[in-house]
Enzyme design. Structure first.
Site, mmCIF file in Angstrom:
data_model
loop_
_atom_site.group_PDB
_atom_site.id
_atom_site.type_symbol
_atom_site.label_atom_id
_atom_site.label_comp_id
_atom_site.label_asym_id
_atom_site.label_seq_id
_atom_site.Cartn_x
_atom_site.Cartn_y
_atom_site.Cartn_z
ATOM 1 C CB ILE A 156 -3.498 5.323 2.441
ATOM 2 C CG1 ILE A 156 -2.349 4.331 2.597
ATOM 3 C CG2 ILE A 156 -4.064 5.692 3.792
ATOM 4 C CD1 ILE A 156 -1.025 4.993 2.992
ATOM 5 C CE1 TYR A 183 0.877 -0.807 4.450
ATOM 6 C CE2 TYR A 183 0.652 1.587 4.293
ATOM 7 C CZ TYR A 183 1.091 0.464 4.978
ATOM 8 O OH TYR A 183 1.756 0.612 6.176
ATOM 9 C CB CYS A 184 2.019 3.753 -1.708
ATOM 10 S SG CYS A 184 1.244 3.642 -3.331
ATOM 11 C CB THR A 185 0.074 8.394 -0.685
ATOM 12 O OG1 THR A 185 1.248 8.363 0.126
ATOM 13 C CG2 THR A 185 -0.834 9.523 -0.246
#
Ligand SMILES: [Zn+2]
Ligand SMILES: [Zn+2]
Length: 300
Positions: free
Chosen positions: A217, A188-190
């Site tokens: 996210i 996961y990342c922004t």
């Protein structure tokens, strides 16, 4: 009447045989509608953040989508304006996200080839539940720079030791995470872009069950806020520096001075240093304390 302003964030992985032509075209679109922003183009795609008056941004998005390669592009709208950007910056680079591995990435009309399976927020919850029933654990793998996770992350996530995205290849090749190769891993990342590449690098290195959080996210937070598997604040790359999904957000960051709870990053007091560390309001006032260990050792 006050004009309404908005920002759009978007990316697409798609073959662009003539990045320079895309650069000139995108630049002319921004100029035509008085927009500002930052766009990076490579032979493998585009990554942009563009802001301005809402009808101008809409016209820009419509024109951009007229290129067949960008037709299906996911566009995220957010609060903000052209004032959030110093100027127009449209550049051609080797990579739209800098992993330092342009030769490893393979893209086609459908995006990155061989990446992790995309999961929508509700699909992520289904996966965690299904695995739990069979006694398996889903491992969350943070695809951001390590410092970002100090104020917020998925519960029990693995946070790789990376200062920048460039460090991921060495980190994966170190063997540290080899025990996860036969286990379910969700990156996961922004906003999802870093995981498009990261998940493909992991698959290539023999990780057998790799998923990626679709929309990152940001999309997860829109769906579940602070009622799900996320904890804390989200680091953002603008003046705000962090954002929360609700007033129930936990403060998981700790002040480097007094260990009190905080989610506020401060720059090192050496103006040429870019190190960010967490400080509470009181400790942030102490210039000596705010000098990072690297800079203090230079002084000594
Ligand atoms: Zn403090
Ligand atoms: Zn420093």
């Amino acid at each position: 009447m006050v004009a309404i302003h908005r920002i759009v964030l978007y990316y697409a992985f798609t073959p662009l045989p003539d990045p320079e032509a895309i650069r000139l075209w995108q630049r002319s679109l921004l100029e035509r509608w008085g927009l500002r922003g930052r766009i990076i183009i490579s032979k493998d795609g585009i990554n942009g953040t563009v802001g301005g008056e809402i009808s101008a941004v809409k016209a820009y998005v419509k024109a951009t989508r007229e290129l067949p390669a960008f037709k299906k592009m996911d566009i995220k709208w957010s609060e903000g304006s052209a004032e959030d950007f110093p100027r127009i910056s449209v550049k051609v680079r080797d990579e739209i996200v800098t992993f330092g591995a342009p030769g490893e990435l393979e893209v086609d009309e459908n995006g990155v080839v061989g990446g992790g399976t995309h999961l929508r927020p509700e699909e992520l919850h289904e996966l965690v539940d299904t695995k739990k029933k069979s006694g398996e654990k889903v491992h969350f793998f943070d695809g951001r720079n390590a410092f970002e996770a100090q104020i917020g992350k998925f519960k029990d996530a693995i946070v790789p030791d990376v200062d920048t995205t460039r460090d991921f290849v060495a980190e994966l090749d170190s063997g540290k995470y080899d025990h996860l190769k036969d286990q379910p891993v969700v990156t996961y990342c922004t906003g999802g872009i870093r995981c498009e590449v990261l998940s493909a690098l992991m698959v290539k290195r023999g990780f057998q069950e790799v998923y990626q959080m679709q929309g990152g996210i940001v999309r997860y937070g829109e769906k579940y806020g602070d009622e799900g598997l996320w904890e804390g604040s989200l680091y953002v790359f603008d003046k705000r520096m962090h954002t929360e999904f609700s007033d129930k957000a936990e403060t998981i960051g700790k002040c480097v001075g007094c260990e009190g709870p905080t989610n506020k990053f401060e720059n090192c007091s050496n103006p040429t240093c870019r190190n960010l560390r967490l400080f509470c309001e009181d400790c942030a006032k102490d210039e000596t304390l705010r000098r990072c260990p690297d800079c203090s050792s230079i002084d000594a």
